[in-house]
Design an enzyme around this catalytic site. Structure first.
Site, PDB file in Angstrom:
ATOM      1  N   ASP A 100       0.866  -1.194   0.000  1.00 43.32           N
ATOM      2  CA  ASP A 100       0.000   0.000   0.000  1.00 43.32           C
ATOM      3  C   ASP A 100       0.895   1.234   0.000  1.00 43.32           C
ATOM      4  O   ASP A 100       2.079   1.160   0.344  1.00 43.32           O
ATOM      5  CB  ASP A 100      -0.913   0.016   1.234  1.00 43.32           C
ATOM      6  CG  ASP A 100      -1.884   1.204   1.203  1.00 43.32           C
ATOM      7  OD1 ASP A 100      -2.404   1.537   0.116  1.00 43.32           O
ATOM      8  OD2 ASP A 100      -2.115   1.818   2.258  1.00 43.32           O
ATOM      9  N   SER A 101       0.294   2.366  -0.364  1.00 39.96           N
ATOM     10  CA  SER A 101       1.033   3.627  -0.295  1.00 39.96           C
ATOM     11  C   SER A 101       1.420   3.941   1.151  1.00 39.96           C
ATOM     12  O   SER A 101       2.367   4.677   1.387  1.00 39.96           O
ATOM     13  CB  SER A 101       0.158   4.760  -0.834  1.00 39.96           C
ATOM     14  OG  SER A 101      -1.007   4.871  -0.038  1.00 39.96           O
ATOM     15  N   CYS A 130      -4.244  -1.576  -2.154  1.00 38.67           N
ATOM     16  CA  CYS A 130      -4.385  -0.146  -2.400  1.00 38.67           C
ATOM     17  C   CYS A 130      -5.248  -0.006  -3.658  1.00 38.67           C
ATOM     18  O   CYS A 130      -4.853  -0.462  -4.731  1.00 38.67           O
ATOM     19  CB  CYS A 130      -3.000   0.465  -2.624  1.00 38.67           C
ATOM     20  SG  CYS A 130      -3.047   2.210  -3.080  1.00 38.67           S
ATOM     21  N   GLU A 188      -2.815   9.197   7.753  1.00 35.55           N
ATOM     22  CA  GLU A 188      -1.349   8.992   7.782  1.00 35.55           C
ATOM     23  C   GLU A 188      -0.698   9.866   8.860  1.00 35.55           C
ATOM     24  O   GLU A 188       0.265   9.463   9.497  1.00 35.55           O
ATOM     25  CB  GLU A 188      -0.731   9.318   6.417  1.00 35.55           C
ATOM     26  CG  GLU A 188      -1.035   8.302   5.328  1.00 35.55           C
ATOM     27  CD  GLU A 188      -0.295   6.968   5.498  1.00 35.55           C
ATOM     28  OE1 GLU A 188       0.901   6.983   5.845  1.00 35.55           O
ATOM     29  OE2 GLU A 188      -0.940   5.912   5.286  1.00 35.55           O
ATOM     30  N   CYS A 236     -11.131   2.533  -0.557  1.00 33.25           N
ATOM     31  CA  CYS A 236      -9.742   2.889  -0.227  1.00 33.25           C
ATOM     32  C   CYS A 236      -9.442   2.124   1.044  1.00 33.25           C
ATOM     33  O   CYS A 236     -10.252   2.145   1.982  1.00 33.25           O
ATOM     34  CB  CYS A 236      -9.616   4.394   0.005  1.00 33.25           C
ATOM     35  SG  CYS A 236      -8.051   4.871   0.781  1.00 33.25           S
ATOM     36  N   HIS A 291      -7.564   2.633   3.416  1.00 36.17           N
ATOM     37  CA  HIS A 291      -7.453   3.425   4.650  1.00 36.17           C
ATOM     38  C   HIS A 291      -8.816   3.602   5.332  1.00 36.17           C
ATOM     39  O   HIS A 291      -8.878   3.776   6.548  1.00 36.17           O
ATOM     40  CB  HIS A 291      -6.910   4.826   4.345  1.00 36.17           C
ATOM     41  CG  HIS A 291      -5.431   4.898   4.116  1.00 36.17           C
ATOM     42  ND1 HIS A 291      -4.834   4.398   2.985  1.00 36.17           N
ATOM     43  CD2 HIS A 291      -4.427   5.437   4.867  1.00 36.17           C
ATOM     44  CE1 HIS A 291      -3.521   4.623   3.045  1.00 36.17           C
ATOM     45  NE2 HIS A 291      -3.247   5.253   4.173  1.00 36.17           N
TER      46      HIS A 291
HETATM   47  N1  DGL Z   1      -4.994   2.855   0.665  1.00 37.99           N
HETATM   48  C1  DGL Z   1      -4.939   3.520  -0.628  1.00 37.99           C
HETATM   49  C2  DGL Z   1      -6.169   3.103  -1.435  1.00 37.99           C
HETATM   50  O1  DGL Z   1      -6.738   2.051  -1.164  1.00 37.99           O
HETATM   51  C3  DGL Z   1      -4.724   4.974  -0.366  1.00 37.99           C
HETATM   52  C4  DGL Z   1      -4.298   5.742  -1.521  1.00 37.99           C
HETATM   53  C5  DGL Z   1      -3.531   6.997  -1.253  1.00 37.99           C
HETATM   54  O2  DGL Z   1      -2.368   6.885  -0.880  1.00 37.99           O
HETATM   55  O3  DGL Z   1      -4.077   8.064  -1.520  1.00 37.99           O
HETATM   56  O4  DGL Z   1      -6.573   3.747  -2.374  1.00 37.99           O
END
Ligand code: DGL
Length: 269
Positions: free
Chosen positions: A7-8, A70, A162, A194, A196
């Site tokens: 993931d990011s 992600c 974050e 997402c 998150h």
């Molecule tokens: N968890 C990522 C997703 O599912 C987050 C993306 C981001 O870094 O903006 O899209």
């Protein structure tokens, strides 16, 4: 052989957590590209380049299977990576398909033609990049007909999570739900598109109301991974896990420990 989870940032931990509970004997290696998060405000080319690099890294560290936990990376990079071809013995999978299979009442991997499904009005909450890709609508159209999807790009929510600013994240979630309801007053189902957002699932559910069914990816991806691993049993291990970040390990470890309510220790990638 560890399964790579990418993931990011911290959002993919919601997928990892569910996968570890469902598959306690599988080894996992998590990679958070925290130095470049959030991805959701980047353009598709940039997201593709970052995702490709991270997935290559996980493959080189011995992960034969990498899950893009992600949606933004899945939307911008997955199809292109698969079309370009992956190295012999390696695989990369995304998180959209298990969710859409559940929404459209399908068995894992059921590729029969699109058909009518019970749910007709769906709210999609996702990052700006995922919303503008329309990847969710495209995957849905392969499987269902007559479903009205209203998408809300939830700017700012990933940054707030974050940063560990959950008060800001809650306020942003409420305002994005209000904005969605102005466009679609009575959604039947809401997709947290997402990884998150499950960290804010209660806020989404409260703002949407108890009669809206909220879909998160953690358990659905874990279940489809279990199905995949049953067909590829060499990936069973000892239930060990490792955590890598391109950001500051101490900071990322603190946030991860707070979210998962257990000690998580990241190392520099
Ligand atoms: N968890 C990522 C997703 O599912 C987050 C993306 C981001 O870094 O903006 O899209």
């Amino acid at each position: 052989m560890a399964v790579g989870i990418f993931d990011s940032g911290l959002g993919g931990l919601t997928v990892l957590n569910a996968a570890q509970k469902r598959l306690p004997d599988v080894d996992f290696l998590y990679f958070a590209d925290s130095a470049h998060a959030p991805y959701g405000v980047r353009d598709a080319e940039n997201i593709y380049g970052l995702t490709r690099k991270a997935v290559n890294d996980l493959w080189n560290r011995g992960c034969d299977l990498v899950i893009l936990a992600c949606n933004t990376a899945s939307a911008a990079a997955l199809r292109r990576m698969q079309e370009e071809g992956v190295p012999e013995g390696k695989r990369v999978l995304g998180v959209f398909v298990p969710l859409i299979e559940a929404l459209t009442e399908r068995q894992w991997g059921d590729n029969s033609p699109p058909r009518e499904v019970a749910v007709k009005h769906v709210a999609l909450f996702a990052t700006p990049a995922t919303v503008s890709s329309r990847a969710f609508q495209r995957e849905l159209a392969f499987r269902a007909i007559g479903v009205d999807v209203e998408a809300q790009a939830c700017g700012g929510v990933v940054d707030a999570i974050e940063d560990g600013d959950l008060i800001l994240a809650e306020a942003l979630v409420r305002s994005h739900v209000d904005a969605l309801k102005r466009k679609m007053p009575e959604p039947q189902a809401a997709i947290l598109g997402c990884t998150h957002y499950p960290l804010m699932a209660e806020t989404f559910q409260r703002a949407l109301g108890s009669d809206v069914q909220v879909y998160s990816q953690g358990d659905l991806v874990a279940e489809s991974l279990a199905d995949y691993l049953q067909r590829h049993p060499k990936m069973q291990g000892d239930g060990e896990s490792g955590f890598l970040t391109s950001g500051k390990p101490a900071f990322v470890s603190d946030r991860a420990t707070q979210f998962l309510r257990r000690q998580i220790t990241f190392e520099a990638a």
